[in-house]
Design an enzyme around this catalytic site. Structure first.
Site, PDB file in Angstrom:
ATOM      1  N   HIS A 180       0.845  -1.194   0.000  1.00  0.00           N
ATOM      2  CA  HIS A 180       0.000   0.000   0.000  1.00  0.00           C
ATOM      3  C   HIS A 180       0.878   1.241   0.000  1.00  0.00           C
ATOM      4  CE1 HIS A 180      -3.171   2.851   1.506  1.00  0.00           C
ATOM      5  NE2 HIS A 180      -3.876   2.121   0.669  1.00  0.00           N
ATOM      6  N   ILE A 229       1.081   4.447   4.051  1.00  0.00           N
ATOM      7  CA  ILE A 229      -0.122   5.007   4.656  1.00  0.00           C
ATOM      8  C   ILE A 229      -1.048   3.841   4.993  1.00  0.00           C
ATOM      9  CG2 ILE A 229      -2.181   6.427   4.292  1.00  0.00           C
ATOM     10  CD1 ILE A 229      -0.542   8.183   2.448  1.00  0.00           C
ATOM     11  N   GLY A 235      -7.457   3.160   4.762  1.00  0.00           N
ATOM     12  CA  GLY A 235      -8.591   3.666   5.530  1.00  0.00           C
ATOM     13  C   GLY A 235      -9.569   2.577   5.922  1.00  0.00           C
ATOM     14  N   VAL A 236      -9.778   1.609   5.039  1.00  0.00           N
ATOM     15  CA  VAL A 236     -10.732   0.544   5.364  1.00  0.00           C
ATOM     16  C   VAL A 236     -10.254  -0.286   6.544  1.00  0.00           C
ATOM     17  CG1 VAL A 236     -11.734   0.393   3.056  1.00  0.00           C
ATOM     18  CG2 VAL A 236      -9.682  -0.944   3.603  1.00  0.00           C
ATOM     19  N   GLU A 257     -11.956  -1.084  10.067  1.00  0.00           N
ATOM     20  CA  GLU A 257     -12.012  -2.464  10.566  1.00  0.00           C
ATOM     21  C   GLU A 257     -11.502  -2.539  12.003  1.00  0.00           C
ATOM     22  OE1 GLU A 257     -12.298  -6.520  11.167  1.00  0.00           O
ATOM     23  OE2 GLU A 257     -13.266  -5.275   9.639  1.00  0.00           O
TER      24      GLU A 257
END
Length: 424
Positions: free
Chosen positions: A329, A335, A338-339, A343
């Site tokens: 990523h 970074i 976001g998901v 979670e």
């Protein structure tokens, strides 16, 4: 370091400063991880009120806590002794709305706890460590917080009164420093304020033996214990309100014109900006988390639960460069996805939901919907994510929760989540 509680129970009786009601307080040893709680033994069901910032109901002239229909006010003197003596777990039974004011200082409570003696408990105390300086402003109150080994207080007050003026005092607020430098400092008030405050339901139990009393030009009820007793008491009040962290603080707090309202704002800033280590009230370590959640590496995204309460949970995730998702990523510019923040927040909420069911080992939490999801700023290696999840609605096995994620006090993600407990 080990967690601490008292070795034997003790009690004090007296009249509350603001309520004017006589009450007895009994301090009782608690088990590791219990934290500090008040129990209203005079009310049906003997409800408990946690000594935590989210329970604060009022900060005018005192710190008042509440949970549901139960409340307790003017807790700062007793809590200052608890915090100053580094007691992590304690049950405070009280049969009225307010602990007695006694002589207006922290000394009677300090003596009560010292006479009860101390004993260690399994587990580590919760430690809040400040890693970089920051400021907090709330009304006229101003605080600068900086890294420090242990707790140091530098307190400045200023009143346009000949007996007070401008006073500054610094001390190490460890158990020895609290006992010798702060414990005997009394609260103070002005004759001109008595009637207006009593008209608003405050100071019903005030008397010349419960505070330093001043008229327009002087102290009217005897000599001061110290020439700077006023600022020392304000420093002690800060220690009492810092108990609402639910842990020990390692920082240098430079406070100018502190107030209870400002102190609570300071506590809330520390909760979100300081690095938290150790076990907290209602918390659990990774072994207990793994006993409740079915997730495993690389998808178990919560490192520690700091606190679990009936409708709220606080969890931590330490983000390191060794996280497997950083491999692919944004290579070279890592970074956290976001998901996965969402979670991790959902897993924190799942801990809270699993606390409400019998035989959690046979259950699993499925999330049904996500709404109002917002990402505020990126999360990178070295960050510590603090998740705060609050129940909005709970019906049977279905729960609607609001989650927020913070790094250094800054909101990085928020979402409203719907989840359901089902059989495995």
């Amino acid at each position: 370091m080990a967690r601490r509680t008292i070795a034997s129970p003790g009690s004090l009786t007296g009249v509350g400063l603001h309520s004017g009601v006589e009450a007895s307080v009994r301090v009782v040893a608690a088990e590791s991880g219990f934290g500090v709680r008040f129990r209203r033994v005079d009310l049906p069901g003997q409800p408990e009120i946690p000594a935590r910032s989210h329970a604060v109901e009022a900060t005018e002239r005192r710190t008042a806590l509440g949970d549901g229909n139960a409340s307790v006010q003017t807790v700062e003197h007793l809590l200052a002794a608890v915090q100053g003596l580094q007691i992590d777990d304690l049950l405070i039974e009280i049969d009225g709305p307010e602990p007695p004011i006694l002589d207006g200082s922290f000394a009677p409570w300090t003596a009560l706890l010292a006479e009860a003696g101390f004993t260690t408990l399994p587990g580590e105390p919760t430690i809040y460590r400040v890693t970089s300086p920051f400021e907090v402003r709330e009304g006229d109150a101003h605080y600068v917080v900086a890294p420090e080994a242990g707790l140091r207080l530098t307190t400045t007050i200023e009143w346009d009164h000949p007996a007070i003026g401008r006073q500054t005092f610094q001390c190490e607020a460890d158990p020895e420093g609290f006992r010798t430098e702060l414990a005997d400092a009394r609260t103070f008030g002005f004759l001109a304020e008595v009637e207006p405050l009593q008209a608003r339901g405050l100071l019903k139990g005030a008397g010349p033996d419960s505070a330093i009393v001043l008229d327009e030009s002087r102290v009217v009820n005897g000599p001061l214990r110290r020439t700077d007793e006023f600022v020392r008491h304000k420093a002690g009040d800060i220690v009492g309100d810092l108990a609402l962290l639910g842990g020990r603080l390692e920082a240098h707090v430079i406070a100018t014109r502190p107030s209870h309202h400002g102190n609570v704002a300071l506590v809330r800033a520390l909760e979100r900006r300081a690095r938290c280590e150790g076990g907290g009230p209602g918390g659990c370590d990774i072994a207990r988390i793994m006993a409740v959640l079915p997730h495993r590496y690389p998808f178990l995204l919560v490192d520690r639960i700091l606190a679990t309460e009936p409708n709220r949970v606080v969890g931590l995730k330490n983000v390191t460069i060794n996280e497997p998702f950083f491999t692919g990523h944004f290579p070279g510019h890592p970074i956290m996805p976001g998901v996965l923040i969402v979670e991790a927040m959902a897993q924190t909420g799942g801990i809270l939901l699993m606390e409400t069911v019998e035989d959690p080992a046979s259950k699993v939490v499925y999330f049904m919907s996500l709404d109002e999801v917002k990402f505020r700023r990126p999360v990178v290696p070295g960050d510590q994510l603090r998740f705060e999840v609050q129940v909005l609605q709970h019906r049977g096995r279905t729960c609607r929760m609001r989650g927020e994620a913070f790094v250094d006090g800054n909101l990085v993600c928020e979402a409203v989540m719907m989840a359901r407990v089902v059989d495995r």
